[in-house]
Scaffold this active site. Structure first.
Site, mmCIF file in Angstrom:
data_model
loop_
_atom_site.group_PDB
_atom_site.id
_atom_site.type_symbol
_atom_site.label_atom_id
_atom_site.label_comp_id
_atom_site.label_asym_id
_atom_site.label_seq_id
_atom_site.Cartn_x
_atom_site.Cartn_y
_atom_site.Cartn_z
ATOM 1 N N LYS A 13 6.860 10.478 8.600
ATOM 2 C CA LYS A 13 7.450 10.238 7.274
ATOM 3 C C LYS A 13 7.306 11.464 6.372
ATOM 4 O O LYS A 13 8.270 11.931 5.783
ATOM 5 C CB LYS A 13 6.795 9.023 6.590
ATOM 6 C CG LYS A 13 6.903 7.727 7.369
ATOM 7 C CD LYS A 13 6.306 6.561 6.614
ATOM 8 C CE LYS A 13 4.816 6.656 6.387
ATOM 9 N NZ LYS A 13 3.993 6.672 7.619
ATOM 10 N N ARG A 88 4.529 -0.946 0.852
ATOM 11 C CA ARG A 88 3.728 -1.086 2.048
ATOM 12 C C ARG A 88 3.329 -2.537 2.304
ATOM 13 O O ARG A 88 2.708 -2.834 3.310
ATOM 14 C CB ARG A 88 2.449 -0.298 1.806
ATOM 15 C CG ARG A 88 1.856 0.241 3.038
ATOM 16 C CD ARG A 88 1.911 1.692 2.978
ATOM 17 N NE ARG A 88 0.899 2.327 3.728
ATOM 18 C CZ ARG A 88 0.842 3.647 3.841
ATOM 19 N NH1 ARG A 88 1.718 4.393 3.237
ATOM 20 N NH2 ARG A 88 -0.076 4.192 4.546
ATOM 21 N N ARG A 127 -3.098 16.321 13.957
ATOM 22 C CA ARG A 127 -2.540 16.768 12.661
ATOM 23 C C ARG A 127 -3.530 17.609 11.862
ATOM 24 O O ARG A 127 -4.713 17.324 11.794
ATOM 25 C CB ARG A 127 -2.143 15.564 11.804
ATOM 26 C CG ARG A 127 -1.730 15.986 10.379
ATOM 27 C CD ARG A 127 -1.073 14.914 9.600
ATOM 28 N NE ARG A 127 -1.895 13.725 9.461
ATOM 29 C CZ ARG A 127 -1.435 12.585 8.980
ATOM 30 N NH1 ARG A 127 -0.181 12.479 8.600
ATOM 31 N NH2 ARG A 127 -2.233 11.546 8.873
ATOM 32 N N ARG A 159 -7.364 15.470 7.939
ATOM 33 C CA ARG A 159 -7.554 14.382 6.980
ATOM 34 C C ARG A 159 -8.699 13.475 7.431
ATOM 35 O O ARG A 159 -8.837 13.212 8.618
ATOM 36 C CB ARG A 159 -6.258 13.573 6.844
ATOM 37 C CG ARG A 159 -5.353 14.102 5.759
ATOM 38 C CD ARG A 159 -4.003 13.462 5.721
ATOM 39 N NE ARG A 159 -3.972 12.000 5.813
ATOM 40 C CZ ARG A 159 -2.848 11.275 5.730
ATOM 41 N NH1 ARG A 159 -1.692 11.889 5.533
ATOM 42 N NH2 ARG A 159 -2.882 9.979 5.829
ATOM 43 N N ARG A 170 -5.860 1.835 10.716
ATOM 44 C CA ARG A 170 -4.593 2.028 9.979
ATOM 45 C C ARG A 170 -3.422 1.425 10.751
ATOM 46 O O ARG A 170 -2.506 0.856 10.161
ATOM 47 C CB ARG A 170 -4.351 3.529 9.726
ATOM 48 C CG ARG A 170 -5.283 4.092 8.660
ATOM 49 C CD ARG A 170 -5.354 5.594 8.717
ATOM 50 N NE ARG A 170 -4.091 6.246 8.447
ATOM 51 C CZ ARG A 170 -3.776 7.453 8.873
ATOM 52 N NH1 ARG A 170 -4.639 8.148 9.593
ATOM 53 N NH2 ARG A 170 -2.608 7.979 8.571
HETATM 54 P P1 AP5 Z 1 3.396 13.078 9.389
HETATM 55 O O1 AP5 Z 1 4.725 13.539 8.939
HETATM 56 O O2 AP5 Z 1 2.208 13.531 8.623
HETATM 57 O O3 AP5 Z 1 3.389 11.465 9.568
HETATM 58 P P2 AP5 Z 1 3.370 10.330 8.483
HETATM 59 O O4 AP5 Z 1 4.263 9.255 8.952
HETATM 60 O O5 AP5 Z 1 3.611 10.877 7.110
HETATM 61 O O6 AP5 Z 1 1.854 9.857 8.646
HETATM 62 P P3 AP5 Z 1 0.761 9.475 7.564
HETATM 63 O O7 AP5 Z 1 -0.534 9.404 8.330
HETATM 64 O O8 AP5 Z 1 0.757 10.416 6.388
HETATM 65 O O9 AP5 Z 1 1.212 8.089 7.119
HETATM 66 P P4 AP5 Z 1 0.381 7.016 6.482
HETATM 67 O O10 AP5 Z 1 1.435 6.092 6.053
HETATM 68 O O11 AP5 Z 1 -0.677 6.430 7.328
HETATM 69 O O12 AP5 Z 1 -0.459 7.788 5.352
HETATM 70 P P5 AP5 Z 1 -0.302 7.921 3.773
HETATM 71 O O13 AP5 Z 1 -0.673 9.292 3.426
HETATM 72 O O14 AP5 Z 1 0.998 7.361 3.318
HETATM 73 O O15 AP5 Z 1 3.241 13.493 10.930
HETATM 74 C C1 AP5 Z 1 2.059 13.207 11.654
HETATM 75 C C2 AP5 Z 1 1.798 14.330 12.669
HETATM 76 O O16 AP5 Z 1 2.877 14.339 13.618
HETATM 77 C C3 AP5 Z 1 1.764 15.747 12.057
HETATM 78 O O17 AP5 Z 1 0.834 16.532 12.729
HETATM 79 C C4 AP5 Z 1 3.197 16.292 12.319
HETATM 80 O O18 AP5 Z 1 3.214 17.701 12.443
HETATM 81 C C5 AP5 Z 1 3.532 15.608 13.648
HETATM 82 N N1 AP5 Z 1 4.969 15.350 13.793
HETATM 83 C C6 AP5 Z 1 5.863 14.999 12.837
HETATM 84 N N2 AP5 Z 1 7.097 14.838 13.371
HETATM 85 C C7 AP5 Z 1 6.953 15.086 14.706
HETATM 86 C C8 AP5 Z 1 7.873 15.078 15.808
HETATM 87 N N3 AP5 Z 1 9.169 14.780 15.649
HETATM 88 N N4 AP5 Z 1 7.393 15.373 17.040
HETATM 89 C C9 AP5 Z 1 6.067 15.667 17.237
HETATM 90 N N5 AP5 Z 1 5.162 15.702 16.223
HETATM 91 C C10 AP5 Z 1 5.599 15.406 14.972
HETATM 92 O O19 AP5 Z 1 -1.418 6.895 3.273
HETATM 93 C C11 AP5 Z 1 -2.788 7.173 3.429
HETATM 94 C C12 AP5 Z 1 -3.608 6.017 2.837
HETATM 95 O O20 AP5 Z 1 -3.335 5.890 1.431
HETATM 96 C C13 AP5 Z 1 -3.314 4.631 3.415
HETATM 97 O O21 AP5 Z 1 -4.034 4.369 4.582
HETATM 98 C C14 AP5 Z 1 -3.731 3.738 2.250
HETATM 99 O O22 AP5 Z 1 -5.113 3.590 2.187
HETATM 100 C C15 AP5 Z 1 -3.281 4.529 1.034
HETATM 101 N N6 AP5 Z 1 -1.920 4.194 0.607
HETATM 102 C C16 AP5 Z 1 -0.844 5.031 0.590
HETATM 103 N N7 AP5 Z 1 0.250 4.393 0.133
HETATM 104 C C17 AP5 Z 1 -0.143 3.129 -0.139
HETATM 105 C C18 AP5 Z 1 0.548 1.975 -0.618
HETATM 106 N N8 AP5 Z 1 1.854 1.992 -0.919
HETATM 107 N N9 AP5 Z 1 -0.156 0.825 -0.767
HETATM 108 C C19 AP5 Z 1 -1.487 0.776 -0.492
HETATM 109 N N10 AP5 Z 1 -2.200 1.821 -0.026
HETATM 110 C C20 AP5 Z 1 -1.530 2.990 0.148
#
Ligand code: AP5
Length: 211
Positions: A13, A88, A127, A159, A170
């Site tokens: 994402k 979410r 990552r 992270r 997660r």
């Molecule tokens: P990346 O692009 O970083 O993936 P992502 O989907 O953004 O993963 P996240 O871990 O950031 O998502 P998340 O939803 O768990 O975390 P968030 O920060 O929102 O890619 C991942 C890896 O893959 C990278 O190394 C990249 O280089 C690689 N990659 C990308 N594309 C690729 C491809 N095509 N091929 C191969 N490799 C590839 O949330 C974190 C925390 O915050 C949550 O756990 C929660 O506690 C809190 N939080 C955030 N939003 C909310 C909400 N709305 N409500 C409640 N709590 C929330």
């Protein structure tokens, strides 16, 4: 244009959101990035949110809704946005719909990026993120330094929630609390599924074709 990007942790994402937002010149709103920023600044919100983030559980809806409300009132999101990591939960999605309706706005499209669980775990474990330019990076198939950003020379970090036990938690939370949003947006006729496997360019191409 107002878009929502759904997908499990590690689906890509953040990686794709940066590219899409830049292509369409719309605000990239990542609740994860915003929360990590609050944690870094040691604000009240950051201190509360960190307890949940470190364990891989969701930050309470009311804190997230309040944060989104403030952003939507801000001018920079008026010309369009891409939500990354929000909503979410069903409750967040319903409150978001109401908020948008109140502003006379609506979502144009919801893109659901899907990737197999085994690949998600591998991606998250590999990552790294640059402390300076915030670039998301992968150590998979990379022979450079695992500590220095190849784009700006900044320091790369892993992270805290990318530890194996937290990744598992997660993914469980995603299955239970976030996956139901796929049906929610399908019923509204807004959702397009996109295969998130393949090169970043290939995935971007698929996303652009559904937009
Ligand atoms: P990346 O692009 O970083 O993936 P992502 O989907 O953004 O993963 P996240 O871990 O950031 O998502 P998340 O939803 O768990 O975390 P968030 O920060 O929102 O890619 C991942 C890896 O893959 C990278 O190394 C990249 O280089 C690689 N990659 C990308 N594309 C690729 C491809 N095509 N091929 C191969 N490799 C590839 O949330 C974190 C925390 O915050 C949550 O756990 C929660 O506690 C809190 N939080 C955030 N939003 C909310 C909400 N709305 N409500 C409640 N709590 C929330």
């Amino acid at each position: 244009m107002r878009l929502v990007l759904l997908g499990a942790p590690g689906a890509g994402k953040g990686t794709q959101a940066k590219r899409i937002a830049s292509k369409y010149n719309i605000a990239h709103i990542s609740t994860g990035d915003l929360l990590r920023d609050e944690v870094k600044k040691n604000t009240q919100l950051g201190i509360r949110a960190n307890e949940y983030m470190e364990q891989g559980t969701l930050v309470p809806d009311e804190l997230i809704i309040e944060m989104i409300k403030r952003i939507l009132e801000n001018d920079s999101s008026k010309t369009g946005f891409l939500m990354d990591g929000f909503p979410r939960t069903l409750n967040q999605a319903e409150k978001f719909d109401k908020m948008l309706k109140g502003l006379g706005l609506s979502i144009d499209k919801v893109i659901n990026l899907h990737v197999d669980e085994e690949k998600l775990v591998k991606r998250l474990a590999a990552r790294r993120v640059c402390q300076s330019c915030n670039k998301i990076f992968s150590l998979a198939n990379y022979d450079g330094s695992p500590e220095i950003c190849p784009y700006c020379g900044g320091k790369l970090y892993k992270r805290k929630d990318d530890q194996e036990d937290v990744i598992k938690q997660r993914l469980k939370v995603y299955e239970k609390q976030t996956k139901p949003l796929i049906d929610y947006y399908k019923k509204n006729g807004l959702l397009d599924d996109v295969d998130g496997d393949g090169s970043e360019d290939k995935v971007m191409e698929r996303i652009l074709s559904v937009i």
